[in-house]
Design a protein around this motif. Structure first.
Motif, PDB file in Angstrom:
ATOM      1  N   SER A  18      -0.193  -3.228   3.739  1.00 22.68           N
ATOM      2  CA  SER A  18       0.098  -4.541   4.335  1.00 22.68           C
ATOM      3  C   SER A  18       1.401  -5.128   3.839  1.00 22.68           C
ATOM      4  O   SER A  18       1.778  -6.222   4.255  1.00 22.68           O
ATOM      5  N   ARG A  19       2.100  -4.446   2.978  1.00 20.99           N
ATOM      6  CA  ARG A  19       3.357  -4.954   2.435  1.00 20.99           C
ATOM      7  C   ARG A  19       4.542  -4.422   3.247  1.00 20.99           C
ATOM      8  O   ARG A  19       4.390  -3.559   4.115  1.00 20.99           O
ATOM      9  N   GLY A  20       5.730  -4.945   2.944  1.00 21.32           N
ATOM     10  CA  GLY A  20       6.940  -4.504   3.618  1.00 21.32           C
ATOM     11  C   GLY A  20       7.292  -3.079   3.207  1.00 21.32           C
ATOM     12  O   GLY A  20       6.833  -2.563   2.192  1.00 21.32           O
ATOM     13  N   LYS A  21       8.153  -2.459   4.013  1.00 23.05           N
ATOM     14  CA  LYS A  21       8.442  -1.061   3.755  1.00 23.05           C
ATOM     15  C   LYS A  21       9.195  -0.838   2.440  1.00 23.05           C
ATOM     16  O   LYS A  21       9.100   0.241   1.840  1.00 23.05           O
ATOM     17  N   GLY A  22       9.938  -1.841   1.956  1.00 24.76           N
ATOM     18  CA  GLY A  22      10.618  -1.694   0.671  1.00 24.76           C
ATOM     19  C   GLY A  22       9.636  -1.569  -0.463  1.00 24.76           C
ATOM     20  O   GLY A  22       9.742  -0.675  -1.320  1.00 24.76           O
ATOM     21  N   VAL A  23       8.613  -2.461  -0.486  1.00 18.79           N
ATOM     22  CA  VAL A  23       7.595  -2.394  -1.532  1.00 18.79           C
ATOM     23  C   VAL A  23       6.711  -1.154  -1.330  1.00 18.79           C
ATOM     24  O   VAL A  23       6.294  -0.506  -2.292  1.00 18.79           O
ATOM     25  N   ARG A  24       6.426  -0.829  -0.054  1.00 25.50           N
ATOM     26  CA  ARG A  24       5.644   0.381   0.204  1.00 25.50           C
ATOM     27  C   ARG A  24       6.347   1.619  -0.370  1.00 25.50           C
ATOM     28  O   ARG A  24       5.704   2.531  -0.919  1.00 25.50           O
ATOM     29  N   SER A  25       7.675   1.651  -0.253  1.00 26.08           N
ATOM     30  CA  SER A  25       8.418   2.794  -0.803  1.00 26.08           C
ATOM     31  C   SER A  25       8.295   2.855  -2.323  1.00 26.08           C
ATOM     32  O   SER A  25       8.050   3.923  -2.908  1.00 26.08           O
ATOM     33  N   ILE A  26       8.452   1.692  -2.978  1.00 27.64           N
ATOM     34  CA  ILE A  26       8.346   1.651  -4.427  1.00 27.64           C
ATOM     35  C   ILE A  26       6.947   2.078  -4.876  1.00 27.64           C
ATOM     36  O   ILE A  26       6.768   2.867  -5.810  1.00 27.64           O
ATOM     37  N   LEU A  27       5.917   1.552  -4.184  1.00 30.16           N
ATOM     38  CA  LEU A  27       4.541   1.872  -4.558  1.00 30.16           C
ATOM     39  C   LEU A  27       4.216   3.339  -4.281  1.00 30.16           C
ATOM     40  O   LEU A  27       3.464   3.962  -5.035  1.00 30.16           O
ATOM     41  N   HIS A  28       4.756   3.886  -3.182  1.00 34.13           N
ATOM     42  CA  HIS A  28       4.519   5.302  -2.914  1.00 34.13           C
ATOM     43  C   HIS A  28       5.161   6.169  -3.996  1.00 34.13           C
ATOM     44  O   HIS A  28       4.564   7.150  -4.471  1.00 34.13           O
ATOM     45  N   ALA A  29       6.376   5.815  -4.411  1.00 34.01           N
ATOM     46  CA  ALA A  29       7.037   6.550  -5.482  1.00 34.01           C
ATOM     47  C   ALA A  29       6.234   6.450  -6.779  1.00 34.01           C
ATOM     48  O   ALA A  29       6.069   7.432  -7.519  1.00 34.01           O
ATOM     49  N   ALA A  30       5.708   5.240  -7.054  1.00 36.11           N
ATOM     50  CA  ALA A  30       4.908   5.050  -8.266  1.00 36.11           C
ATOM     51  C   ALA A  30       3.626   5.886  -8.208  1.00 36.11           C
ATOM     52  O   ALA A  30       3.198   6.461  -9.216  1.00 36.11           O
ATOM     53  N   PHE A  31       2.986   5.955  -7.030  1.00 37.08           N
ATOM     54  CA  PHE A  31       1.779   6.773  -6.881  1.00 37.08           C
ATOM     55  C   PHE A  31       2.092   8.257  -7.138  1.00 37.08           C
ATOM     56  O   PHE A  31       1.367   8.932  -7.865  1.00 37.08           O
ATOM     57  N   THR A  32       3.180   8.742  -6.542  1.00 35.21           N
ATOM     58  CA  THR A  32       3.526  10.164  -6.680  1.00 35.21           C
ATOM     59  C   THR A  32       3.845  10.516  -8.129  1.00 35.21           C
ATOM     60  O   THR A  32       3.363  11.521  -8.670  1.00 35.21           O
ATOM     61  N   LEU A  33       4.654   9.658  -8.791  1.00 35.94           N
ATOM     62  CA  LEU A  33       4.996   9.918 -10.193  1.00 35.94           C
ATOM     63  C   LEU A  33       3.794   9.708 -11.107  1.00 35.94           C
ATOM     64  O   LEU A  33       3.578  10.479 -12.056  1.00 35.94           O
ATOM     65  N   GLY A  34       2.989   8.676 -10.836  1.00 38.01           N
ATOM     66  CA  GLY A  34       1.804   8.429 -11.658  1.00 38.01           C
ATOM     67  C   GLY A  34       0.800   9.559 -11.560  1.00 38.01           C
ATOM     68  O   GLY A  34       0.194   9.958 -12.559  1.00 38.01           O
TER      69      GLY A  34
END
Length: 505
Positions: A392-408
């Motif tokens: 439900s967030r903007g694509k900028g935050v979605r990108s950051i969160l997706h990167a955090a999920f992949t690295l985490g």
């Protein structure tokens, strides 16, 4: 090629899975618990994230394809828990499984009973281990005694070899002396014969020419050519002197020869005495060696008997271990009650909490201001960050969160020694973070963006344990380590690298 990994183990997918220890794993593909071999394609969407997927509202753990959702969740569980779905029951019914289990248990029971009959009542593991310990001590004592005997025997054998060499040298020299004595004895006999002949010639003197006619002994003249006054008295005297000189010379040589013979006979006596001593020493050393061998023989017999008993005890202990394994296997195949429901392929709740904690730690290291709380929603398979779903967030935050999920996810696996491809690829995780959230006004300031960007790159450089490739339109901070490899795409043929793909010629 990796699309065919389910049927070919020699494909590229099979090779990559073998390298990371995930070959031969099974993942569930539908709700009927049908499974398929894991392919490297199943792992790609968890470690290779393109720009579209990075910004998509689809949960990071899913590809967005309904038909592959079950397999994707199973793949996530495989990475997080190290468990595949090969144990999930599929077609066999409970009655058939119980029947098979009973048959296996009966066969195992027969084998166990036969093994028990080969043991006596006193052959308990405790008693056998105590006997084995006592036996090892006895073997050690006999081994020490044998080592001591062998050490003494080796010393005597060395002396025996030395005495044998001495005896051989004496014997060889004595044969040489005997040969010299024999030759010199012949020479002495020759000297004696020469002296006797010369003495006879000296005594006869000139009388040989007066008592009977014949060839002159002085000049060799025949009778018809001889005269009474042909030779003077001086000639007769010179002949006698020459005979005397020859006698003296021969006597001198004979005396030298006698001295040599005397020396040789003295050597002969010394050598014979040395040979006698060596013979006695060799006999004594042989007796000592025989004594060592006699002491060694019962020790060897005793240790052979002990080793035989030890082998028997070890065999009985191995039988007990085999019975224990078979009983465990029997318990495993023994049917117990009704059929258990199929094993679920969902991820354990505790594991999801730990994964969310790892992702939160990554966001905290990046100084992302929205990461007050992070949870993983099991129903939607999406991240809930700050009480708001990622989708439900903007694509900028979605990108950051997706990167955090992949690295985490990757760091979670590294910290727990779980299998993971070991690398991730992120395409444009930061550039869209500048854009504002929907309905949230302006996006992050330049200072806030720079802080997150710098922390992002520093985390990858100094804290992330795997390999990460980032394709981004923003410049990284200048204070990275020498291990960080920075490649600038210049879009120029005459300077640097043109782009990710080679420029077409």
């Amino acid at each position: 090629m990796h699309g065919q990994a389910s049927s070919k183990t020699d494909s590229l997918s099979g090779f990559l899975l073998r390298q990371i220890g995930l070959d031969g794993r099974q993942v569930r593909k539908n709700k009927r618990n049908e499974t398929v071999p894991l392919s490297f394609r199943n792992l790609c969407f968890l470690c290779i994230i393109d720009e579209t997927k990075m910004q998509s509202a689809t949960p990071p753990a899913l590809s967005g394809q309904y038909t592959t959702t079950t397999a994707e969740i199973s793949t996530l569980k495989l990475l997080l828990q190290g468990e595949d779905d090969s144990a999930i029951a599929q077609d066999a019914g409970a009655a058939e499984r119980r029947k098979i289990g009973r048959g296996k248990a009966e066969v195992l029971d027969v084998v166990i009973r036969d093994l028990r009959e080969s043991l006596t009542a006193s052959d308990t593991p405790l008693e056998l281990n105590e006997r084995l310990s006592r036996l090892d001590n006895s073997i050690q004592d006999h081994t020490s005694e044998i080592d001591s005997i062998l050490e003494g025997r080796a010393g005597v054998a060395t002396e025996h070899a030395s005495a044998t060499r001495t005896y051989s040298s004496y014997q060889s020299r004595l044969e040489e002396v005997h040969e010299l004595i024999a030759r010199f004895s012949l020479l002495r006999a020759k000297y004696d014969s020469d002296l006797e002949r010369l003495e006879m010639v000296r005594e006869a003197g000139s009388l040989l020419g007066f008592f009977r006619p014949g060839v002159c002994v002085f000049c060799g003249a025949q009778v018809e050519h001889q005269a009474a006054d042909m030779h003077s008295a001086e000639e007769i005297t010179a002949f006698g002197n020459s005979v005397l000189a020859e006698i003296q010379k021969t006597n001198t040589l004979r005396e030298d020869l006698l001295i040599t013979l005397s020396d040789l006979r003295a050597q002969e006596e010394r050598l014979q005495s040395g040979i006698l001593r060596s013979t006695n020493a060799i006999q004594d050393l042989r007796q000592r060696i025989n004594a060592f061998d006699e002491d060694l023989q019962p020790q060897r017999v005793a240790i052979q008997e002990l080793m035989s008993v030890r082998s028997d005890i070890e065999g009985k202990l191995a039988t007990h271990a085999q019975i224990e394994k078979l009983e465990a296997l029997q318990a495993a195949v023994q049917p117990e009650g009704p059929e258990n429901p199929p094993t679920s392929s969902s991820v354990n709740d505790k594991v999801l909490v730990e994964l969310a904690g790892a992702i939160k730690e990554v966001l905290h290291q990046w100084s992302v201001p929205i990461a007050d709380s992070v949870t993983y929603d099991k129903n939607s398979n999406d991240l809930i960050v700050g009480d708001q779903a990622r989708g439900s967030r903007g694509k900028g935050v979605r990108s950051i969160l997706h990167a955090a999920f992949t690295l985490g996810l990757a760091q979670y696996c590294f910290d727990r020694d779980l299998e993971h491809p070991g690398f991730i690829v992120l395409d444009s995780p930061l550039i869209t973070y500048r854009e504002p959230e929907p309905g949230a006004g302006a996006g992050p300031t330049d200072e806030e963006f720079a802080s997150v960007s710098d922390a992002f790159y520093r985390y990858l450089d100094f804290q992330f344990d795997g390999q990460c490739i980032v394709v981004e339109n923003t410049d990284p901070p200048p204070n990275l380590s020498e291990e960080a490899k920075l490649i600038h795409f210049t879009k120029r043929l005459d300077h640097g690298r043109y782009g990710f793909f080679p420029f077409p010629v």
